[in-house]
Design an enzyme around this catalytic site. Structure first.
Site, short mmCIF file in Angstrom:
data_model
loop_
_atom_site.label_atom_id
_atom_site.label_comp_id
_atom_site.label_asym_id
_atom_site.label_seq_id
_atom_site.Cartn_x
_atom_site.Cartn_y
_atom_site.Cartn_z
N HIS A 1 0.99 9.80 -7.25
CA HIS A 1 -0.18 9.41 -6.48
C HIS A 1 -0.57 10.46 -5.45
CE1 HIS A 1 1.40 5.62 -8.22
NE2 HIS A 1 0.14 5.57 -8.58
N CYS B 1 4.66 13.41 -6.50
CA CYS B 1 4.51 11.96 -6.71
C CYS B 1 3.23 11.74 -7.49
CB CYS B 1 4.44 11.25 -5.36
SG CYS B 1 3.77 9.57 -5.47
C1 MIC Z 1 7.25 5.63 -9.47
C2 MIC Z 1 7.53 6.91 -8.77
O1 MIC Z 1 7.72 7.91 -9.75
C3 MIC Z 1 8.82 6.81 -7.97
O2 MIC Z 1 9.49 7.84 -7.84
O3 MIC Z 1 9.11 5.75 -7.45
C4 MIC Z 1 6.43 7.35 -7.76
C5 MIC Z 1 6.20 6.44 -6.62
C6 MIC Z 1 4.87 5.75 -6.46
O4 MIC Z 1 3.95 6.32 -5.87
O5 MIC Z 1 4.76 4.59 -6.87
C7 MIC Z 1 5.23 7.79 -8.56
O6 MIC Z 1 4.42 6.96 -8.94
O7 MIC Z 1 5.14 8.99 -8.83
#
Ligand code: MIC
Ligand code: MG
Length: 608
Positions: free
Chosen positions: A274, A272
């Site tokens: 984050h 992910c």
């Molecule tokens: C946007 C994202 O790729 C997702 O799979 O929803 C994720 C989730 C998040 O932490 O918002 C990501 O940012 O990697």
């Protein structure tokens, strides 16, 4: 060579004709599909299928047997090449670079030309983006995890976001659910897209039928919901090499995704955006993924949008040092006394150190070892040689003017500025490499901005995954991208991974955040995991109170609120399409009114 050319009429034409007999005053299915909002259904340019000339006839057209090969076949090939060239020259692809020719695509297509609803939805999304960009306004949406959320969002959100994170944790095709490491089978997100696209279609058919049962006056007043909201889906890293990216892109186009985002993380090292520990791939490797997706859609004749995402703002490891565009950000050591990390760890292992000891040593090494870019090492080296500030600035100005200078060229430049016979800059990017062989990378907005700009020609939209929500950061990125690629839209992840309560927002600045960054070019914005979080929150509330308060909790928290808010799921049989199915069955067989699911005896009458 082409064996047989089959030219087919679009099915849409038939649908429009038969629906005309309903004399419904709302637009035709096609114009509805293409409208960008229920309030303003006719203001946008119509969609013409890129291969519309090939679809011009009402019937299948086969090349006469005798002309299968030879002149007719060549003429068809030529005609398709010209059509594709004209298609690529259309405003849809302004600012898009292709490193292949129309012939490269046409010769890979085969003789059966098909159309895909996802391409129509892509055109709808493209038109919507252009309209919003012109006004500096956002398209903002909430990630949805199931058809119930899709239907509730449809009246309010103009696009639908399908998150890889949510699929990873809630619904994979192996039913294994876990953290967002992109390790689920690659049909997981396309399957969820397909489920949503089918649900969009079902609820649209239900609405279409329901409206047909109204009088023209009632119909004109009845609110219309556009269920066909373009789907934006998460393609993660592309889930493998270039052929995997192409197969994934194909699945997405077949399943109904209007746009797909691909991120520059390494498949197998993906996490992910984050999470810590992300490994990014060389700039050129990701560009190839973007090209692979576009090529696939070119072959299919579709207009699905490529969204390029970079995780380099926080990705601290790089899988390979092969791309000179990454060199300025690769970290090494400038101290000869530091031994290779990987070799030291291997020696520790060989001499019987425990896993915990190796882990602790490695963590401490990374924390305490000074890692610098080559340029930083060069400047310190120049200072140690007492070079004049003017000479030093010759170096810094040269690398600023040509940020893509490779390390070898940087070494040569540094040597040319140092006095003859001076020792060269000591700097080694291999010493700190991880046990997996990854390089350390100076992540941050400088690297992320550079990557976004490098991906620009190959992408319809650009996404920089950021570490916190910050208008100033967005403004700087928006300006840099606008300068390099005027008109290129940006995507922003309004992620629930951020603690939105901890970034110093006032109630006003929190409320205006989306519109504030829309003005900086962030035309598409999504709360990636809104569906997951809202689901968890309402379930917690209901579950806790239900334990002691029983049905009064259910009625207070759910049923009464459904009624107050006008939630159509209150009468869930009707919502799910039971009346529609009754009508379908009624058309097939007569005289079985007692078998109607919504006839007398059902409980839904209690809500009337
Ligand atoms: C946007 C994202 O790729 C997702 O799979 O929803 C994720 C989730 C998040 O932490 O918002 C990501 O940012 O990697
Ligand atoms: Mg994701």
């Amino acid at each position: 060579m082409l064996r047989r050319a089959i030219l087919r009429a679009p099915r849409r034409a038939t649908a429009a004709r038969s629906s005309a007999s309903l004399s419904i005053s709302t637009p035709t299915p096609t114009s509805r599909l293409l409208s960008t909002s229920s309030a303003n259904m006719s203001s946008l340019p119509p969609v013409t299928h890129p291969l519309s000339t090939a679809f011009a006839s009402d019937s299948y057209q086969l090349l006469p047997e005798a002309q299968k090969a030879g002149a007719a076949e060549d003429a068809l090939l030529e005609q398709q090449i010209r059509e594709v060239e004209a298609w690529w020259a259309s405003p849809r692809f302004a600012g898009i670079k292709r490193d292949w020719t129309a012939a490269d695509v046409v010769t890979k297509r085969g003789s059966l030309q098909q159309s895909y609803p996802s391409s129509v939805m892509a055109r709808k999304l493209f038109n919507l983006i252009k309209t919003r960009q012109a006004a500096g306004e956002p398209i903002h949406t909430l990630g949805a995890i199931d058809p119930a959320q899709m239907t509730q969002q449809a009246p309010n959100q103009e696009v639908l976001y399908i998150s890889g994170w949510a699929c990873s944790s809630l619904l994979t095709t192996t039913n294994e659910v876990s953290a967002d490491f992109g390790d689920y089978p690659y049909n997981t997100v396309p399957n969820q897209v397909e489920r949503m696209a089918k649900a969009q279609s079902m609820h649209d058919r239900k609405q279409w039928y329901t409206r047909s049962t109204l009088t023209p006056e009632a119909r004109a007043k009845a609110p219309y919901t556009d269920y066909f909201r373009p789907i934006i889906a998460d393609g993660d890293t592309g889930h493998g090499g270039l052929t995997a990216v192409m197969k994934l892109a194909k699945l997405f186009a077949e399943a109904g995704a209007a746009a797909v985002h691909f991120e520059d993380q390494m498949h197998g090292g993906k996490k992910c955006g984050h999470l810590a520990g992300k490994v990014i791939v060389p700039t050129g490797e990701h560009i190839n993924r973007l090209k692979a997706a576009r090529f696939q859609w070119d072959v299919m004749g579709t207009e699905n949008l490529v969204i390029a995402r970079t995780d380099s703002e926080s990705g601290k490891l790089l899988s390979s040092s092969i791309d000179v565009r990454d060199h300025e950000f690769i970290l090494g050591v400038a101290d000869r006394s530091i031994a290779s990390l990987a070799e030291t760890l291997a020696e520790m292992e060989a001499s019987g150190a425990s896993g915990a000891e190796i882990d602790a040593f490695e963590a401490n090494w990374v924390k305490t070892t000074k890692l610098v870019t080559f340029d930083e090492a060069a400047v310190v080296h120049f200072e140690s040689l007492s070079l004049s500030p003017d000479t030093i600035s010759k170096y810094t100005a040269a690398v600023k003017a040509n940020p893509n200078l490779g390390i070898t060229a940087r070494r040569a430049l540094a040597a040319s500025l140092a006095p003859a016979g001076a020792a060269p800059v000591y700097w080694d990017w291999d010493i700190p490499r991880t046990r997996e062989g990854f390089y350390h990378f100076r992540s941050g907005m400088a690297a992320a901005t550079k990557r976004a700009i490098a991906f620009g020609p190959y992408a319809d939209l650009l996404w920089v995954e950021t570490g916190d929500p910050n208008v100033a950061v967005c403004k700087a990125l928006g300006a840099a991208v606008a300068q390099a690629h005027p008109g290129k839209g940006l995507v922003y992840n309004l992620s629930p991974s951020f603690n939105w309560m901890a970034h110093g927002f006032s109630p006003e600045s929190l409320k205006s955040f989306i519109w504030d960054i829309a003005r900086e070019g962030f035309v598409l914005q999504l709360v990636s995991l809104a569906g997951l979080h809202s689901n968890a929150t309402i379930t917690t509330e209901l579950s806790r109170r239900f334990k002691d308060e029983g049905m009064s909790a259910y009625v207070e928290i759910v049923q009464k609120r459904e009624k107050e808010l006008g939630v159509d799921v209150l009468t869930h049989q009707k919502w799910s399409g039971a009346s529609y199915v009754d009508a379908v069955l009624g058309a097939i067989q007569s005289g079985s009114s007692t078998g109607k699911s919504m006839g007398e005896g059902g409980t839904e009458g209690q809500f009337e």
